[in-house]
Design a protein around this motif. Structure first.
Motif, PDB file in Angstrom:
ATOM      1  N   SER A  43       0.836  -1.208   0.000  1.00 18.84           N
ATOM      2  CA  SER A  43       0.000   0.000   0.000  1.00 18.84           C
ATOM      3  C   SER A  43       0.867   1.252   0.000  1.00 18.84           C
ATOM      4  O   SER A  43       0.569   2.230  -0.701  1.00 18.84           O
ATOM      5  CB  SER A  43      -0.939  -0.001   1.210  1.00 18.84           C
ATOM      6  OG  SER A  43      -1.843  -1.075   1.123  1.00 18.84           O
ATOM      7  N   PRO A  80      -1.811  -3.762  -3.627  1.00 17.71           N
ATOM      8  CA  PRO A  80      -2.029  -2.643  -2.704  1.00 17.71           C
ATOM      9  C   PRO A  80      -3.342  -2.815  -1.950  1.00 17.71           C
ATOM     10  O   PRO A  80      -4.305  -3.363  -2.486  1.00 17.71           O
ATOM     11  CB  PRO A  80      -2.098  -1.424  -3.621  1.00 17.71           C
ATOM     12  CG  PRO A  80      -1.444  -1.843  -4.890  1.00 17.71           C
ATOM     13  CD  PRO A  80      -1.660  -3.319  -5.010  1.00 17.71           C
ATOM     14  N   PHE A  81      -3.351  -2.367  -0.727  1.00 22.80           N
ATOM     15  CA  PHE A  81      -4.531  -2.343   0.135  1.00 22.80           C
ATOM     16  C   PHE A  81      -5.004  -3.744   0.524  1.00 22.80           C
ATOM     17  O   PHE A  81      -6.145  -3.928   0.912  1.00 22.80           O
ATOM     18  CB  PHE A  81      -5.666  -1.518  -0.501  1.00 22.80           C
ATOM     19  CG  PHE A  81      -5.175  -0.239  -1.126  1.00 22.80           C
ATOM     20  CD1 PHE A  81      -4.529   0.728  -0.365  1.00 22.80           C
ATOM     21  CD2 PHE A  81      -5.318  -0.023  -2.479  1.00 22.80           C
ATOM     22  CE1 PHE A  81      -4.044   1.895  -0.940  1.00 22.80           C
ATOM     23  CE2 PHE A  81      -4.837   1.145  -3.069  1.00 22.80           C
ATOM     24  CZ  PHE A  81      -4.202   2.105  -2.294  1.00 22.80           C
ATOM     25  N   ARG A 130     -10.162   5.663  -2.282  1.00 20.69           N
ATOM     26  CA  ARG A 130      -9.934   5.292  -0.879  1.00 20.69           C
ATOM     27  C   ARG A 130     -10.745   6.179   0.053  1.00 20.69           C
ATOM     28  O   ARG A 130     -10.276   6.597   1.106  1.00 20.69           O
ATOM     29  CB  ARG A 130      -8.449   5.408  -0.537  1.00 20.69           C
ATOM     30  CG  ARG A 130      -7.500   4.611  -1.417  1.00 20.69           C
ATOM     31  CD  ARG A 130      -7.654   3.124  -1.291  1.00 20.69           C
ATOM     32  NE  ARG A 130      -7.476   2.745   0.104  1.00 20.69           N
ATOM     33  CZ  ARG A 130      -7.931   1.605   0.614  1.00 20.69           C
ATOM     34  NH1 ARG A 130      -8.598   0.755  -0.118  1.00 20.69           N
ATOM     35  NH2 ARG A 130      -7.738   1.322   1.882  1.00 20.69           N
TER      36      ARG A 130
END
Length: 163
Positions: A43, A80-81, A130
């Motif tokens: 991330s 990511p995330f 996000r």
């Protein structure tokens, strides 16, 4: 400032965990009391990419200080995330139960250790995908917070087992 009265006990009973009720002093002040916050290197790399930065691992970790996370997990080549999908983490002999996403404030625009406002804006770079809407309004999220389910010792280099 901690607010005296019966509210903390009532909320603690309802949430089945200790709660302190506090008042932030002044307009725009925020108090966040998540016990443990977690970010992943994947991330952080994605955020660096969005900001046009090419950071090696040591610079990435230094830059992560702006988010004041308790743990930064080396997530290797995970997407990511990925931390958004975790519900529990075993780290060393500690077990963490993930509560949810961490809303971020403008403090993340300050250079860690220096406190100068940067022209690069992590919140703006994350805002497109996000953002969540909650009781406080619309907030940019990055990382997750967790409760300690089983207390233990966490050491640098411990294997992290998410589920």
């Amino acid at each position: 400032t901690v607010v005296e009265g019966p509210w903390a006990a009532l909320l603690s009973g309802y949430l089945q965990r200790d709660v302190a009720v506090a008042e932030a002093q002044g307009a725009g002040q925020v108090v966040f009391g998540g016990p443990v916050t977690v970010l992943t290197t994947s991330s952080l790399r994605e955020l660096a990419r969005r900001l046009g930065r090419d950071l090696d691992d040591s610079a990435l970790l230094l830059d992560s200080e702006r988010f004041r996370s308790t743990l930064v997990v080396d997530s290797g080549d995970a997407p990511p995330f990925v931390e958004d999908t975790w519900r529990r983490l075993v780290v060393g002999d500690t077990v963490l139960r993930v509560r949810g996403a961490v809303p971020r404030c403008a403090v993340v625009r300050l250079t860690p250790g220096v406190g100068q406002l940067e022209s690069l804006d992590p919140l703006r770079a994350l805002a497109a995908d996000r953002t969540e809407i909650n009781l406080r309004g619309r907030e940019v999220i990055f990382g997750v917070d967790a409760d300690v389910e089983v207390a233990g010792t966490i050491s640098l280099g411990d294997v992290v087992q998410p589920s």
